[in-house]
Design an enzyme around this catalytic site. Structure first.
Site, PDB file in Angstrom:
ATOM      1  N   GLY A  55       0.221   5.564   1.603  1.00 47.94           N
ATOM      2  CA  GLY A  55      -0.187   6.537   2.271  1.00 47.94           C
ATOM      3  C   GLY A  55       0.713   7.824   1.808  1.00 47.94           C
ATOM      4  N   GLY A  56       0.222   8.700   2.360  1.00 48.26           N
ATOM      5  CA  GLY A  56       0.811  10.485   2.715  1.00 48.26           C
ATOM      6  C   GLY A  56       1.687   9.936   3.602  1.00 48.26           C
ATOM      7  CB  VAL A  87       5.650   3.391  -0.804  1.00 40.71           C
ATOM      8  CG1 VAL A  87       5.439   1.804  -1.169  1.00 40.71           C
ATOM      9  CG2 VAL A  87       5.219   4.906  -1.210  1.00 40.71           C
ATOM     10  CB  VAL A  88       3.472  -0.586   2.902  1.00 41.55           C
ATOM     11  CG1 VAL A  88       4.183  -1.829   4.367  1.00 41.55           C
ATOM     12  CG2 VAL A  88       3.809   0.410   4.259  1.00 41.55           C
ATOM     13  CG  ASP A 134      -8.468 -13.453   7.128  1.00 43.61           C
ATOM     14  OD1 ASP A 134      -9.292 -12.873   6.905  1.00 43.61           O
ATOM     15  OD2 ASP A 134      -7.918 -14.388   6.604  1.00 43.61           O
ATOM     16  CE  LYS A 153       5.106   4.272   6.634  1.00 46.91           C
ATOM     17  NZ  LYS A 153       4.561   4.328   8.144  1.00 46.91           N
ATOM     18  N   GLY A 171       0.585  -0.884  -0.191  1.00 43.32           N
ATOM     19  CA  GLY A 171       0.239  -0.042   0.060  1.00 43.32           C
ATOM     20  C   GLY A 171       0.882   1.537   0.138  1.00 43.32           C
TER      21      GLY A 171
END
Length: 293
Positions: free
Chosen positions: A18-19, A22-23, A141, A38, A16
């Protein structure tokens, strides 16, 4: 970066963006485990403040050890770019869950209690998260919750301890997400762990009703609503939710920090007192017993 080996981690995918980072998904080549790496986004690699916040995130998470907080394994650099190696949390974000389903009361309360436990652990170490929102909550889950992304976290003043840091790291502009930001955060008042509880109150309202309590047509409208307007009563939007839940949520959303629960521990006690109506339990049991089509 797919297939690249960074230190002793082989990147296998992208999880993903995000601001604040980056992961990537990666394999640990020394130990038999999956990890998440990250990195700062490319556009922030030369931003001094962003690099400083990134390093502070690693130092902050290293102070915390709790079942509901993502664990950090390592901090290293690759081609001059710092990265954090952390626990790979399987599951989906609470944001994704809320986008696709309505939560039954038992599940809502279970998620709320686990986030509360994570905040209690952070606050006990003198740390305010400052960016509690559904996108930073991972649900596995099996229902286990992990609070992620301490990139905006700061230390606050502990009783009898050293002075904490105050306000935003950028004068005149509070960092965070307006919909989940407490009034005192918007006004850049001294850091207070009760601002995280306000953010959790927004999440609870959203989980219970499917709506944000202060959303406006624009960011400035949202800020005005957070500062000046009371949200629509929770049970008006969701009549099937118990009044006890509404009481907890509305107290969390109080404009003044002094009118909220004063600690995560007090909130945990209030959540534990909320009774699940027998009808809700019966409906849940029937759903489990109903044969698959």
């Amino acid at each position: 970066m797919l297939g690249l080996t960074v230190s002793h981690y082989r990147i296998t995918g992208k999880l993903g963006t995000g601001g604040m980072g980056v992961v990537y998904d990666a394999d640990d080549l020394k130990l038999p485990r999956k990890v998440a790496l990250k990195f700062l986004p490319d556009e922030l690699a030369d931003d001094h403040d962003a690099v400083r916040r990134f390093a502070r995130e690693a130092s902050t998470i290293a102070l915390l050890s709790h079942a509901n907080i993502c664990t950090i394994f390592d901090v290293d650099t690759h081609e001059g770019r710092q990265f954090i190696a952390m626990e790979r949390v399987d599951g989906v974000t609470l944001k994704m869950i809320l986008a696709r389903e309505d939560l039954e009361l038992p599940r809502l309360l279970d998620i709320a209690r686990q986030i509360t436990a994570a905040l209690g652990a952070a606050h006990g170490k003198g740390i305010v998260h400052r960016d509690i929102k559904p996108g930073n909550v991972m649900v596995a889950d099996d229902g286990h919750v992990k609070v992620l992304d301490f990139g905006l976290a700061r230390q606050f003043r502990m009783p009898g301890g050293q002075d904490g840091l105050e306000g935003s790291t950028i004068p005149g502009r509070p960092l965070g997400t307006a919909n989940y930001m407490a009034p005192e955060r918007i006004l850049q008042m001294p850091l207070d762990p009760r601002s995280d509880l306000f953010s959790l109150g927004v999440i609870l309202y959203e989980m219970a009703t499917g709506r944000l309590p202060f959303a406006g047509a624009s960011p400035s409208d949202t800020v005005t609503n957070v500062l000046d307007r009371e949200p629509e009563p929770l049970t008006t939007l969701a009549p099937d939710r118990p009044a006890a839940l509404e009481h907890v949520v509305m107290r969390l959303l109080a404009k003044r920090a002094a009118d909220r629960y004063q600690s995560a521990e007090h909130l945990a006690e209030a959540l534990a007192r909320i009774q699940v109506p027998p009808s809700t339990l019966a409906t849940r049991l029937l759903r489990r017993l109903r044969p698959a089509r």
